[in-house]
Scaffold this motif. Structure first.
Motif, PDB file in Angstrom:
ATOM      1  N   PHE A 189       0.952  -1.213  -0.061  1.00 35.54           N
ATOM      2  CA  PHE A 189      -0.202  -0.225   0.173  1.00 35.54           C
ATOM      3  C   PHE A 189       1.352   1.395   0.141  1.00 35.54           C
ATOM      4  O   PHE A 189       2.237   0.788  -0.287  1.00 35.54           O
ATOM      5  N   GLN A 190      -0.214   2.117   0.207  1.00 33.98           N
ATOM      6  CA  GLN A 190       0.520   3.841   0.103  1.00 33.98           C
ATOM      7  C   GLN A 190       1.678   4.046  -1.174  1.00 33.98           C
ATOM      8  O   GLN A 190       2.723   4.472  -0.585  1.00 33.98           O
TER       9      GLN A 190
ATOM     10  N   ARG B 293       4.689   0.845   0.003  1.00 35.72           N
ATOM     11  CA  ARG B 293       5.398   0.085   1.910  1.00 35.72           C
ATOM     12  C   ARG B 293       4.915  -1.535   1.288  1.00 35.72           C
ATOM     13  O   ARG B 293       3.421  -1.383   0.929  1.00 35.72           O
TER      14      ARG B 293
ATOM     15  N   GLY C 107       2.499  10.900   4.912  1.00 39.67           N
ATOM     16  CA  GLY C 107       2.936   9.644   6.043  1.00 39.67           C
ATOM     17  C   GLY C 107       4.257   9.065   6.145  1.00 39.67           C
ATOM     18  O   GLY C 107       5.008   9.352   7.552  1.00 39.67           O
ATOM     19  N   TYR C 108       4.746   9.729   4.601  1.00 40.11           N
ATOM     20  CA  TYR C 108       6.700   9.796   4.737  1.00 40.11           C
ATOM     21  C   TYR C 108       6.956  10.250   5.860  1.00 40.11           C
ATOM     22  O   TYR C 108       8.802   9.769   6.453  1.00 40.11           O
ATOM     23  N   PHE C 109       6.627  11.814   5.610  1.00 40.85           N
ATOM     24  CA  PHE C 109       7.106  12.629   6.328  1.00 40.85           C
ATOM     25  C   PHE C 109       7.365  12.593   8.024  1.00 40.85           C
ATOM     26  O   PHE C 109       7.980  12.875   8.411  1.00 40.85           O
TER      27      PHE C 109
ATOM     28  N   ASP D 287       6.904   9.485   9.546  1.00 41.40           N
ATOM     29  CA  ASP D 287       7.056   8.603   9.506  1.00 41.40           C
ATOM     30  C   ASP D 287       8.837   8.909  10.283  1.00 41.40           C
ATOM     31  O   ASP D 287       9.607   8.564  10.984  1.00 41.40           O
TER      32      ASP D 287
ATOM     33  N   PHE E 173      13.593   9.536  -1.981  1.00 41.21           N
ATOM     34  CA  PHE E 173      12.484   9.745  -2.417  1.00 41.21           C
ATOM     35  C   PHE E 173      13.176   9.612  -3.698  1.00 41.21           C
ATOM     36  O   PHE E 173      13.851  10.482  -4.240  1.00 41.21           O
TER      37      PHE E 173
ATOM     38  N   MET F  92       1.902   2.944  13.513  1.00 39.35           N
ATOM     39  CA  MET F  92       3.337   1.845  14.711  1.00 39.35           C
ATOM     40  C   MET F  92       4.246   2.844  15.467  1.00 39.35           C
ATOM     41  O   MET F  92       5.146   3.369  15.002  1.00 39.35           O
TER      42      MET F  92
ATOM     43  N   TRP G 105       7.032  -5.044  18.132  1.00 36.40           N
ATOM     44  CA  TRP G 105       8.649  -4.419  18.362  1.00 36.40           C
ATOM     45  C   TRP G 105       8.383  -3.265  20.042  1.00 36.40           C
ATOM     46  O   TRP G 105       9.297  -3.286  20.345  1.00 36.40           O
TER      47      TRP G 105
ATOM     48  N   MET H 224     -10.079  -2.761   7.128  1.00 35.35           N
ATOM     49  CA  MET H 224      -9.514  -1.392   6.721  1.00 35.35           C
ATOM     50  C   MET H 224      -8.980  -2.376   5.092  1.00 35.35           C
ATOM     51  O   MET H 224      -8.512  -3.572   5.227  1.00 35.35           O
TER      52      MET H 224
ATOM     53  N   TYR I 217      -2.676   3.306   9.806  1.00 34.34           N
ATOM     54  CA  TYR I 217      -2.251   3.635  11.241  1.00 34.34           C
ATOM     55  C   TYR I 217      -1.009   3.323  11.202  1.00 34.34           C
ATOM     56  O   TYR I 217      -0.266   3.054  10.701  1.00 34.34           O
TER      57      TYR I 217
ATOM     58  N   ASN J 193       5.466   5.431  12.639  1.00 36.44           N
ATOM     59  CA  ASN J 193       5.025   5.372  11.243  1.00 36.44           C
ATOM     60  C   ASN J 193       3.992   5.359  10.976  1.00 36.44           C
ATOM     61  O   ASN J 193       2.631   5.043  11.312  1.00 36.44           O
ATOM     62  N   HIS J 194       3.902   6.306   9.873  1.00 33.49           N
ATOM     63  CA  HIS J 194       1.953   6.581   9.300  1.00 33.49           C
ATOM     64  C   HIS J 194       1.559   6.242   8.279  1.00 33.49           C
ATOM     65  O   HIS J 194       2.079   6.806   7.459  1.00 33.49           O
ATOM     66  N   MET J 195       1.256   4.626   8.117  1.00 36.81           N
ATOM     67  CA  MET J 195       1.103   4.239   7.040  1.00 36.81           C
ATOM     68  C   MET J 195      -0.271   4.812   6.423  1.00 36.81           C
ATOM     69  O   MET J 195      -1.563   4.588   7.511  1.00 36.81           O
ATOM     70  N   GLN J 196      -0.694   4.760   5.192  1.00 34.50           N
ATOM     71  CA  GLN J 196      -1.633   5.788   4.522  1.00 34.50           C
ATOM     72  C   GLN J 196      -2.675   4.660   3.713  1.00 34.50           C
ATOM     73  O   GLN J 196      -2.178   4.505   3.022  1.00 34.50           O
TER      74      GLN J 196
END
Lengths: 263, 263, 263
Positions: free
Chosen positions: A115-116, A133, B56-58, B60, A211, B137, A175, C113, B135, B111-114
């Motif tokens: 995803f993402q 990811r 989200g990646y930023f 993280d 990136f 983590m 984790w 989700m 989501y 982690n901010h998985m979008q």
């Protein structure tokens, strides 16, 4: 400057040249042609996302032969810190040697949920890139972050480079309990064709994979930050690895992208 | 009726007017122009998804300056129950004050998985909306649900409103063991410019964030249900908060959207 | 050959005929018409993804009436090993009987989700398919893998078949501690209209749900592998179920797709 480093330099240069917002279209040619190009770019992005998601479904069930067919003949594959595998036959050999023959089996969970994705297509329509990811559920949990490349050959998109360092890797306990450096070149067979192109560590250390695309608003390429991060030098827990946590930066202070030390 | 409430009323009205299925295109103008508009809408949706995923990646890696550049100058940000931050400089201040300076560091996982985005673009092509999820983590697990807005300025899409209440927030032990009300205005610095626009609680209570889009088949806007949900009145575990679990509905029985009580 | 088996045969045949890369467009008609068809396909794919993601948001909060409206009148629904429910009214009855009346409530977490979608549209533009996943967080964790179908009726896309076998299902303690066969026809009310169309087991056994689409590079349809997988014959832990783990293959060695044994 070795081959692997050349690859990464080209990669950084890419981020500076990608079109900022909507894909640029040729000013020459009719408006109809320009629209067709834009439609094709949208289809292309769908196609490379399809490749990446299908890759995930195939890993789930150990469909290694089908998976290897998603790659171009000269593709490279680099997962975790295991090193570079060169060419489609080596992709297949890596998978079958490291994870067993084709086919799902009992007592194995290897979900690679994808995803993402941030897809991009080159102006000439023959190269693609995705940052994305996976959330892996298997013997434990893992979080690879991909920066992959794709190539259109005779109208068909293929994976030409798969690069997936792990952000975090842990046992089933999670984790909050433990975190592991998941792979290094000699952890399991087969050995790679080349050492890792990137030296990185997983959580509780970190690595920011460059990136392929610039900031979507400012258009500026991403520059990795300059905090201490450490480098891979040997199995976790060894003295050489403890030392490596304090070393390994480039002269300009950014995170290291070069050949790892060979013990 | 205060400013925050006006915002949410406008928001509910939006769902009733969005086009039902394919984006409507102007009947006037040539067929070619109509097709171009449809292509542009598809590109626009890709662009606002790119903003959300890049956000989200930023997060993280604590890339706060880069992250703030994704926002319009007059953007608003509201995460959890922390209240509203007004303007791009305050977005940056919020991030750097609450979570530390720019840059990833050891022992931090954020982690901010979008994923699961539902993008929409206004008929005039200048405003966008996304419902999506993250989501998270980190020290534990968290599940924000976003309803964000985007604006196209001089051809470049930016985040103009980020709204992310949490569905669930828990420690590393997981939601089977504990669940927490993750934020309230005075939990950590900096204080918000305005109190929360929405009063809500996380699991084991719940909140249904209004949908910016109507039911894709019937075209009817979503009406929140009328069960008891409770409201934020003070830190979890206090008497005032226990009482608040039984109060806080609008006159029409729907979930409350108004200024929180100030203690 | 019964009805359910006919459905699955048609389904396998589909994968062999889907266009390989970009959607094919009619050679007849003007270039403008061909471009419009391609734009419409892109919009169609967005629409069926929107249906699938919205389904997830509605399950989260027990919005069963709204959810049932996403389905066509003659839709089928099959979740886990519970069997087939036929028609929109039965979709609603299933949800409200099994999971309670419309509306979220305290102490319930049912996050569905949705991600990793592979959408396809038929050449005539009236049928769609998606392979996708959900990651479910509720009383425990679950991982359905969907292969769904969609139909365009009077310009509006609807879900015409939802099929979601579970890859893994476990308690809040996680799959490192336990894993469960989540459903079978008589586990809870209401009873299905037809027995399951597919016999499968969840982790630590496995099932590969057939792909609606061919390998994106070779164009070859996916053939399930031939390892032992077992079949559903009764509640887990019973003698009949232990025996079933060693049986249930088709004559050609592939995983079984047929009527389950009725006890």
């Amino acid at each position: 400057m070795n081959k692997a480093l050349i690859r990464w330099s080209a990669y950084a240069a890419l981020a500076a040249t990608l079109p900022l917002a909507a894909p640029a279209v040729a000013q020459s040619g009719s408006k109809l042609d320009a629209l067709e190009t834009r439609i094709t770019r949208l289809e292309d992005m769908n196609q490379i996302e399809r490749l990446q998601r299908t890759y995930g479904y195939f890993v789930d069930k150990s469909q290694w032969t089908q998976l290897s067919e998603l790659f171009s003949d000269d593709a490279t594959l680099e997962i975790g810190g295991k090193g570079l595998f060169l060419g489609k036959p080596r992709v297949l050999e890596y998978m079958q040697t490291a994870f067993g023959p084709d086919g799902a089996r009992e007592n194995m969970l290897a979900n690679h949920m994808q995803f993402q994705s941030i897809p991009d297509i080159s102006e000439d329509g023959t190269t693609g890139w995705i940052r994305s990811r996976a959330y892996v559920m298997g013997g434990g949990w893992g979080l690879p972050l991909y920066e992959n490349a794709y190539r259109k050959e005779n109208g068909v998109w293929k994976i030409s480079r798969l690069t997936g360092p792990f952000t975090m890797y842990t046992s089933a306990q999670g984790w909050g309990v433990n975190a592991l450096n998941n792979t290094w070149p000699d952890k399991f067979d087969p050995p790679p064709d080349l050492p890792p192109s990137v030296i990185y560590l997983t959580y509780p250390a970190y690595f920011i994979i460059p990136f392929h695309y610039p900031n979507p608003v400012t258009g500026k390429p991403f520059l990795p930050d300059t905090d201490e991060v450490g480098a891979y030098a040997g199995p976790p827990g060894t003295a050489i690895q403890r030392e490596a946590l304090r070393t390994g930066r480039m002269e300009n202070g950014t995170q290291p992208i070069f050949q790892p030390p060979r013990n």
